[in-house]
Write an enzyme that holds these catalytic residues in place. Sequence first.
Site, PDB file in Angstrom:
ATOM      1  NE  ARG A 178      43.462  28.607  42.927  1.00  0.00           N
ATOM      2  CZ  ARG A 178      43.238  27.866  41.835  1.00  0.00           C
ATOM      3  NH1 ARG A 178      44.163  27.063  41.371  1.00  0.00           N
ATOM      4  NH2 ARG A 178      42.078  27.917  41.231  1.00  0.00           N
ATOM      5  CG  HIS A 208      48.333  20.992  34.776  1.00  0.00           C
ATOM      6  ND1 HIS A 208      47.590  19.891  35.103  1.00  0.00           N
ATOM      7  CD2 HIS A 208      47.965  21.967  35.632  1.00  0.00           C
ATOM      8  CE1 HIS A 208      46.787  20.201  36.103  1.00  0.00           C
ATOM      9  NE2 HIS A 208      46.994  21.462  36.451  1.00  0.00           N
ATOM     10  N   GLY A 209      50.558  18.146  35.261  1.00  0.00           N
ATOM     11  CA  GLY A 209      50.376  16.693  35.302  1.00  0.00           C
ATOM     12  C   GLY A 209      51.615  15.901  34.912  1.00  0.00           C
ATOM     13  NE  ARG A 237      46.539  19.266  61.441  1.00  0.00           N
ATOM     14  CZ  ARG A 237      47.204  18.296  62.071  1.00  0.00           C
ATOM     15  NH1 ARG A 237      48.244  18.579  62.818  1.00  0.00           N
ATOM     16  NH2 ARG A 237      46.807  17.056  61.950  1.00  0.00           N
ATOM     17  CD  GLU A 296      53.399  26.588  32.154  1.00  0.00           C
ATOM     18  OE1 GLU A 296      53.804  27.660  32.659  1.00  0.00           O
ATOM     19  OE2 GLU A 296      53.093  25.582  32.837  1.00  0.00           O
ATOM     20  CG  ASP A 352      51.408  26.600  43.867  1.00  0.00           C
ATOM     21  OD1 ASP A 352      52.211  27.504  44.132  1.00  0.00           O
ATOM     22  OD2 ASP A 352      50.716  26.581  42.833  1.00  0.00           O
ATOM     23  CG  HIS A 353      50.690  20.448  45.706  1.00  0.00           C
ATOM     24  ND1 HIS A 353      49.636  21.307  45.521  1.00  0.00           N
ATOM     25  CD2 HIS A 353      50.524  19.476  44.776  1.00  0.00           C
ATOM     26  CE1 HIS A 353      48.876  20.885  44.539  1.00  0.00           C
ATOM     27  NE2 HIS A 353      49.400  19.763  44.066  1.00  0.00           N
ATOM     28  CG  HIS A 380      48.459  29.778  40.970  1.00  0.00           C
ATOM     29  ND1 HIS A 380      47.629  28.889  40.345  1.00  0.00           N
ATOM     30  CD2 HIS A 380      47.851  30.984  40.854  1.00  0.00           C
ATOM     31  CE1 HIS A 380      46.566  29.518  39.872  1.00  0.00           C
ATOM     32  NE2 HIS A 380      46.670  30.797  40.192  1.00  0.00           N
ATOM     33  N   GLY A 400      54.961  20.435  39.607  1.00  0.00           N
ATOM     34  CA  GLY A 400      54.704  20.583  41.031  1.00  0.00           C
ATOM     35  C   GLY A 400      54.290  19.294  41.711  1.00  0.00           C
ATOM     36  CG  HIS A 401      50.340  16.388  42.292  1.00  0.00           C
ATOM     37  ND1 HIS A 401      49.439  16.718  43.274  1.00  0.00           N
ATOM     38  CD2 HIS A 401      50.367  15.033  42.258  1.00  0.00           C
ATOM     39  CE1 HIS A 401      48.946  15.614  43.801  1.00  0.00           C
ATOM     40  NE2 HIS A 401      49.481  14.578  43.199  1.00  0.00           N
ATOM     41  NE  ARG A 451      42.048  26.687  45.808  1.00  0.00           N
ATOM     42  CZ  ARG A 451      41.518  26.107  44.739  1.00  0.00           C
ATOM     43  NH1 ARG A 451      42.081  25.030  44.221  1.00  0.00           N
ATOM     44  NH2 ARG A 451      40.418  26.559  44.194  1.00  0.00           N
ATOM     45  CG  HIS A 452      48.050  26.781  47.008  1.00  0.00           C
ATOM     46  ND1 HIS A 452      48.480  27.878  46.308  1.00  0.00           N
ATOM     47  CD2 HIS A 452      47.436  25.967  46.101  1.00  0.00           C
ATOM     48  CE1 HIS A 452      48.151  27.725  45.037  1.00  0.00           C
ATOM     49  NE2 HIS A 452      47.501  26.592  44.878  1.00  0.00           N
ATOM     50  CB  THR A 473      44.860  21.637  39.810  1.00  0.00           C
ATOM     51  OG1 THR A 473      46.051  22.223  39.273  1.00  0.00           O
ATOM     52  CG2 THR A 473      44.364  20.563  38.856  1.00  0.00           C
ATOM     53  CB  THR A 474      45.421  25.663  36.461  1.00  0.00           C
ATOM     54  OG1 THR A 474      45.924  26.266  37.646  1.00  0.00           O
ATOM     55  CG2 THR A 474      45.075  26.734  35.466  1.00  0.00           C
ATOM     56  CD  GLU A 481      51.203  28.452  37.883  1.00  0.00           C
ATOM     57  OE1 GLU A 481      49.994  28.267  38.120  1.00  0.00           O
ATOM     58  OE2 GLU A 481      52.037  27.551  37.879  1.00  0.00           O
TER      59      GLU A 481
END
Length: 245
Positions: free
Chosen positions: A46, A195-196, A19, A152, A10-11, A44, A217-218, A50-51, A101-102, A71
Site C-alpha cells: 500500500r 475478498h471476505g 509493534r 479479479e 498482509d495480515h 499488497h 487472506g483474513h 501500513r502492513h 481494507t479494499t 496488489e
Amino acid sequence: MAVKLGVNIDHIATIREARKIREPDPVAAAVLAELAGCHGITAHLREDRRHIQDRDIRLLRGMVTTHLNMEMAPSPEMVQFALDLHPDMATLVPENRLEITTEGGLNVAAKAEELSQAIAKLKQNDILVSVFIDPESSQVKAAKKVGADFVEFHTGKYSNAYDMGDSREVESELSAIQDMTLLAHKYGLRINAGHGLNYRNVGPIAAIPHIEELNIGHSIIGRAALVGMERAVKEMLEAIRRADS
Ligand code: PXP
C-alpha cells in the site's frame, strides 16, 4: 480443474507493524503457506505502507517459488516499483487511505486512459495484469478495453450477505459473479476472485467454472492464529519451565 488458492499474507505484516519490530515475518508465513501447498502468494504494497514494507515484497520476490501476485494502486510510483520488482502478476486495486481494507472494485471505466498506460507498461515487461473489479458488465467490458489479462471479482458483497444469513442477497450476488465470469470468459479474459471468503462461504464461489484462483487472506491468517494457539501456549510454558530447571 480445481480452483487454485493464492494466500494473502498482509495480515502477518499487520501484526508485526502493531509493534514495529521484526516478528512475525510475512516472508516466513509465505514459505510455510507454500509448503502447505498453496498455489500463489499475494501481498499488497500500500502507498501508506501500513502492513507490507518494501523489504518484504523484495524478499518475497526472491523466496516465492509458486507465483507472486503484487496488489497495488495503479499510481506511477507503484507501476515503477512493479517494473523494478517484476512480480509474476500485478493486481490493480483502488486505494483509499481511510479504508480498513479494499472496500470496492476499481472503477476501470472511469480511469480507462490512466489504466491503459499502466497496463501496457507492465505487460511490455512480461508482468500479467489483473484488475480488481465489482461483478458488473460495464467493468468487465472496460477491463477488456484497457488490455487487462485477468479480472479479479470482488466477492465482498457476497461474503457479507452470506455471513449475515441474507439468502436472497447471497443468490443475487452469486448469480452476478457467475454471469460476469461467463461474460469475462467470452471476452477472452482470465478470472480470479476474492475478498471476505472464509471456510463457510468459499464453496459456491470455488464451484464457478472458469474461475482460476481465489485470493484469500483474513480468514486464513485468523484461523492460523486460533489453530496455532494451543501449540504457542505450550511452547511458552516449556520456555518458562526450562528457566526453572
Ligand atoms: N483480493 C484483493 C484484490 C484484495 O485486495 C484482498 C484484500 O487485501 C483480498 C483478495 C483478500 O481479501 P481477504 O483478506 O478478505 O481474504
